[in-house]
Scaffold this motif. Structure first.
Motif, PDB file in Angstrom:
ATOM      1  N   VAL A  20       1.049  -1.249   0.035  1.00  0.00           N
ATOM      2  CA  VAL A  20      -0.058  -0.045  -0.051  1.00  0.00           C
ATOM      3  C   VAL A  20       1.009   1.260  -0.006  1.00  0.00           C
ATOM      4  O   VAL A  20       1.983   1.223   0.713  1.00  0.00           O
ATOM      5  CB  VAL A  20      -0.771   0.075   1.223  1.00  0.00           C
ATOM      6  CG1 VAL A  20      -1.601   1.302   1.373  1.00  0.00           C
ATOM      7  CG2 VAL A  20      -1.928  -1.331   1.228  1.00  0.00           C
ATOM      8  N   CYS A  24      -2.794   6.460   0.209  1.00  0.00           N
ATOM      9  CA  CYS A  24      -3.840   5.752   1.027  1.00  0.00           C
ATOM     10  C   CYS A  24      -4.646   7.018   1.766  1.00  0.00           C
ATOM     11  O   CYS A  24      -4.114   7.539   2.404  1.00  0.00           O
ATOM     12  CB  CYS A  24      -3.512   4.548   1.796  1.00  0.00           C
ATOM     13  SG  CYS A  24      -4.629   4.037   2.928  1.00  0.00           S
ATOM     14  N   ILE A  25      -6.065   6.797   1.550  1.00  0.00           N
ATOM     15  CA  ILE A  25      -6.831   7.895   2.389  1.00  0.00           C
ATOM     16  C   ILE A  25      -7.374   7.171   3.416  1.00  0.00           C
ATOM     17  O   ILE A  25      -8.180   7.570   4.372  1.00  0.00           O
ATOM     18  CB  ILE A  25      -7.962   8.315   1.382  1.00  0.00           C
ATOM     19  CG1 ILE A  25      -8.653   7.358   0.961  1.00  0.00           C
ATOM     20  CG2 ILE A  25      -7.049   9.436   0.602  1.00  0.00           C
ATOM     21  CD1 ILE A  25     -10.060   7.999   0.371  1.00  0.00           C
ATOM     22  N   ASP A  26      -7.059   5.765   3.884  1.00  0.00           N
ATOM     23  CA  ASP A  26      -7.574   5.075   5.245  1.00  0.00           C
ATOM     24  C   ASP A  26      -9.014   4.801   5.004  1.00  0.00           C
ATOM     25  O   ASP A  26      -9.770   5.270   5.961  1.00  0.00           O
ATOM     26  CB  ASP A  26      -7.072   5.804   6.394  1.00  0.00           C
ATOM     27  CG  ASP A  26      -7.188   4.753   7.495  1.00  0.00           C
ATOM     28  OD1 ASP A  26      -7.197   3.510   7.390  1.00  0.00           O
ATOM     29  OD2 ASP A  26      -7.240   5.377   8.583  1.00  0.00           O
ATOM     30  N   CYS A  27      -9.634   4.632   3.941  1.00  0.00           N
ATOM     31  CA  CYS A  27     -11.097   4.577   3.863  1.00  0.00           C
ATOM     32  C   CYS A  27     -11.377   3.175   4.441  1.00  0.00           C
ATOM     33  O   CYS A  27     -12.757   2.893   4.735  1.00  0.00           O
ATOM     34  CB  CYS A  27     -11.568   4.828   2.235  1.00  0.00           C
ATOM     35  SG  CYS A  27     -10.956   3.181   1.571  1.00  0.00           S
ATOM     36  N   GLY A  28     -10.591   2.120   4.404  1.00  0.00           N
ATOM     37  CA  GLY A  28     -10.991   0.914   5.061  1.00  0.00           C
ATOM     38  C   GLY A  28     -11.486  -0.146   4.156  1.00  0.00           C
ATOM     39  O   GLY A  28     -11.755  -1.389   4.432  1.00  0.00           O
ATOM     40  N   CYS A  29     -11.610  -0.089   2.655  1.00  0.00           N
ATOM     41  CA  CYS A  29     -12.282  -0.558   1.897  1.00  0.00           C
ATOM     42  C   CYS A  29     -11.667  -1.732   1.731  1.00  0.00           C
ATOM     43  O   CYS A  29     -12.240  -3.014   1.575  1.00  0.00           O
ATOM     44  CB  CYS A  29     -12.468   0.077   0.159  1.00  0.00           C
ATOM     45  SG  CYS A  29     -12.980  -0.855  -0.767  1.00  0.00           S
ATOM     46  N   CYS A  30     -10.069  -1.739   1.607  1.00  0.00           N
ATOM     47  CA  CYS A  30      -9.318  -3.120   1.347  1.00  0.00           C
ATOM     48  C   CYS A  30      -9.404  -4.068   2.610  1.00  0.00           C
ATOM     49  O   CYS A  30      -9.365  -5.172   2.470  1.00  0.00           O
ATOM     50  CB  CYS A  30      -8.038  -2.773   0.969  1.00  0.00           C
ATOM     51  SG  CYS A  30      -7.119  -1.703   2.588  1.00  0.00           S
ATOM     52  N   ARG A  31      -9.859  -3.390   3.687  1.00  0.00           N
ATOM     53  CA  ARG A  31      -9.638  -4.307   4.747  1.00  0.00           C
ATOM     54  C   ARG A  31     -10.958  -5.000   4.925  1.00  0.00           C
ATOM     55  O   ARG A  31     -11.172  -6.081   5.796  1.00  0.00           O
ATOM     56  CB  ARG A  31      -9.376  -3.517   6.344  1.00  0.00           C
ATOM     57  CG  ARG A  31      -8.239  -3.030   6.083  1.00  0.00           C
ATOM     58  CD  ARG A  31      -7.824  -2.233   7.553  1.00  0.00           C
ATOM     59  NE  ARG A  31      -8.552  -1.014   7.701  1.00  0.00           N
ATOM     60  CZ  ARG A  31      -8.396   0.100   7.499  1.00  0.00           C
ATOM     61  NH1 ARG A  31      -6.885   0.659   7.120  1.00  0.00           N
ATOM     62  NH2 ARG A  31      -8.851   1.366   7.823  1.00  0.00           N
ATOM     63  N   ALA A  45      -3.872   1.953   5.756  1.00  0.00           N
ATOM     64  CA  ALA A  45      -3.927   0.526   5.559  1.00  0.00           C
ATOM     65  C   ALA A  45      -2.288   0.134   5.139  1.00  0.00           C
ATOM     66  O   ALA A  45      -1.666   0.938   4.462  1.00  0.00           O
ATOM     67  CB  ALA A  45      -4.876   0.231   4.357  1.00  0.00           C
ATOM     68  N   CYS A  67     -10.067  -0.089  -4.717  1.00  0.00           N
ATOM     69  CA  CYS A  67      -9.302   1.072  -3.855  1.00  0.00           C
ATOM     70  C   CYS A  67      -9.621   2.216  -4.675  1.00  0.00           C
ATOM     71  O   CYS A  67      -9.597   2.324  -5.698  1.00  0.00           O
ATOM     72  CB  CYS A  67      -7.901   0.843  -3.746  1.00  0.00           C
ATOM     73  SG  CYS A  67      -6.927   2.445  -3.129  1.00  0.00           S
ATOM     74  N   PRO A  68     -10.216   3.296  -3.970  1.00  0.00           N
ATOM     75  CA  PRO A  68     -10.716   4.423  -4.578  1.00  0.00           C
ATOM     76  C   PRO A  68      -9.444   5.486  -5.067  1.00  0.00           C
ATOM     77  O   PRO A  68      -9.663   5.963  -5.956  1.00  0.00           O
ATOM     78  CB  PRO A  68     -11.433   5.164  -3.424  1.00  0.00           C
ATOM     79  CG  PRO A  68     -11.073   4.789  -2.469  1.00  0.00           C
ATOM     80  CD  PRO A  68     -10.459   3.327  -2.509  1.00  0.00           C
ATOM     81  N   VAL A  69      -8.216   5.136  -4.655  1.00  0.00           N
ATOM     82  CA  VAL A  69      -7.275   6.164  -4.826  1.00  0.00           C
ATOM     83  C   VAL A  69      -6.075   5.326  -5.458  1.00  0.00           C
ATOM     84  O   VAL A  69      -5.043   5.859  -5.681  1.00  0.00           O
ATOM     85  CB  VAL A  69      -6.940   6.950  -3.747  1.00  0.00           C
ATOM     86  CG1 VAL A  69      -7.746   7.944  -3.294  1.00  0.00           C
ATOM     87  CG2 VAL A  69      -6.448   6.085  -2.597  1.00  0.00           C
ATOM     88  N   ALA A  71      -4.071   3.168  -4.409  1.00  0.00           N
ATOM     89  CA  ALA A  71      -2.964   3.014  -3.637  1.00  0.00           C
ATOM     90  C   ALA A  71      -2.416   1.657  -3.404  1.00  0.00           C
ATOM     91  O   ALA A  71      -1.341   1.354  -2.651  1.00  0.00           O
ATOM     92  CB  ALA A  71      -3.304   3.735  -2.258  1.00  0.00           C
ATOM     93  N   ILE A  72      -2.983   0.645  -3.747  1.00  0.00           N
ATOM     94  CA  ILE A  72      -2.760  -0.620  -3.541  1.00  0.00           C
ATOM     95  C   ILE A  72      -1.994  -1.264  -4.867  1.00  0.00           C
ATOM     96  O   ILE A  72      -2.273  -1.040  -6.138  1.00  0.00           O
ATOM     97  CB  ILE A  72      -3.845  -1.839  -3.356  1.00  0.00           C
ATOM     98  CG1 ILE A  72      -4.557  -1.128  -2.078  1.00  0.00           C
ATOM     99  CG2 ILE A  72      -3.563  -3.101  -3.357  1.00  0.00           C
ATOM    100  CD1 ILE A  72      -5.828  -1.971  -1.889  1.00  0.00           C
TER     101      ILE A  72
HETATM  102  S1  SF4 Z   1      -8.925   0.931  -0.205  1.00  0.00           S
HETATM  103 FE1  SF4 Z   1      -7.062   2.215  -0.660  1.00  0.00          FE
HETATM  104  S2  SF4 Z   1      -7.497   4.089   0.241  1.00  0.00           S
HETATM  105 FE2  SF4 Z   1      -8.827   2.623   1.000  1.00  0.00          FE
HETATM  106  S3  SF4 Z   1      -7.600   1.815   2.894  1.00  0.00           S
HETATM  107 FE3  SF4 Z   1      -7.273   0.479   1.227  1.00  0.00          FE
HETATM  108  S4  SF4 Z   1      -5.453   1.289   0.197  1.00  0.00           S
HETATM  109 FE4  SF4 Z   1      -6.239   2.964   1.475  1.00  0.00          FE
END
Ligand code: SF4
Length: 297
Positions: A20, A24-31, A45, A67-69, A71-72
């Motif tokens: 990552v 990353c904007i720490d939206c939590g989607c990947c988790r 993340a 991931c919206p940005v 970042a992965i």
């Molecule tokens: S989905 Fe992308 S932006 Fe959101 S927490 Fe994961 S790495 Fe960060």
């Protein structure tokens, strides 16, 4: 001119081909999509464990495309197959749409498939292939908007599906222009589909309760992960966010108390983790959360 990202890998990524980056904007989607691979640090993340099986690699690929940005980064996943896995079934008749949008800070959106017309809860990124797969599941009759923060792109969904949009009147704003129905309190949208007004995070925050089982909670309530995503309490419990309460924390506590009167077995939020603790665990989990909310008010 070639665009070059200035983002760098976070140093806490587990060594390997997946990482990552600092965008990353720490939206939590990947988790939510790939919890075995992606972990939670203070404000981002990271890859806590490299995906080591075909299934984990596939889930990591789904997180990458969701991931919206962007970042992965990683190798070895079939991203076409990963993208085609959304909407992702998570419970009978309930699908995670993935493809989060940066304009909604990566809020999750959910598709509820119903015989009398499907409901889309909040707004995914309008990826044409995703919209085609939603059409294949019966399209969208109603777009339920939980609160004003997560409505960007509602007009694109209305244009794609011809659906009617519903939100609470207190969250009406310039960005909600075009919404067909503004509610002023609790409302039954269809048999077994109830909109609950739960002010606090915003004045017009609503949740959708489906068949007395599934609560689509927007940013009012979520499942708590290891760090808690701005909430205290036991891991595996329910959480809420004092620091992201934009309207009135005491009002949010009262809304949480109202939920004690409603039966549900699972929570599917806009941000934070889903909670699938079941009916028996609902009351004690809510009571623990309410006690903590009172402590920090
Ligand atoms: S989905 Fe992308 S932006 Fe959101 S927490 Fe994961 S790495 Fe960060």
């Amino acid at each position: 001119m070639r665009w070059v990202s200035r983002a760098k890998p976070w140093p806490d990524n587990a060594p390997g081909t997946w990482h990552v980056d600092t965008g990353c904007i720490d939206c939590g989607c990947c988790r939510v999509v790939a919890p075995s691979t992606f972990g939670e640090a203070d404000d981002h993340a990271f890859v806590r464990e490299q995906p080591s099986s075909p299934e984990l690699l596939h889930r990591a690929g789904m997180a990458l495309v969701a991931c919206p940005v962007h970042a992965i980064h990683g190798e070895g996943a079939d991203l076409r197959a990963a993208a085609a896995s959304f909407p992702d079934p998570v419970a009978p008749g309930v699908y995670a749409c993935g493809f989060a949008s940066a304009a909604t800070f990566g809020a999750s959106s959910w598709l509820v498939v119903r015989p009398d017309g499907n409901v889309l809860v909040d707004v995914p990124r309008p990826v044409p292939a995703l919209l085609d797969r939603i059409r294949a599941l019966g399209g969208v009759r109603t777009l339920f908007l939980t609160h004003r923060d997560d409505i960007d792109g509602h007009d694109k969904m209305a244009a794609a599906f011809g659906c009617e949009r519903v939100m609470h009147a207190a969250d009406r704003c310039a960005a909600s222009e075009g919404v067909e129905h503004y509610l002023d309190g609790d409302s039954t949208l269809a048999p077994g589909v109830d909109a609950l007004h739960l002010p606090g995070h915003t004045q017009g925050s609503m949740a959708l309760l489906v068949d007395g089982s599934y609560l689509f909670s927007g940013d009012h309530l979520w499942g708590r992960g290891p760090r808690g995503w701005v909430a205290e309490g036991a891991e595996g419990g329910l959480g809420a966010g004092r620091s992201v309460c934009w309207y009135d924390w005491r009002e949010q506590i009262r809304s949480m108390e109202r939920l004690l009167d409603h039966d549900f077995a699972a929570v599917y939020p806009g941000h934070g983790r889903p909670w699938t603790g079941g009916r028996e665990a609902r009351q004690p989990a809510l009571q623990r959360l309410i006690a903590w909310m009172r402590e920090v008010s």
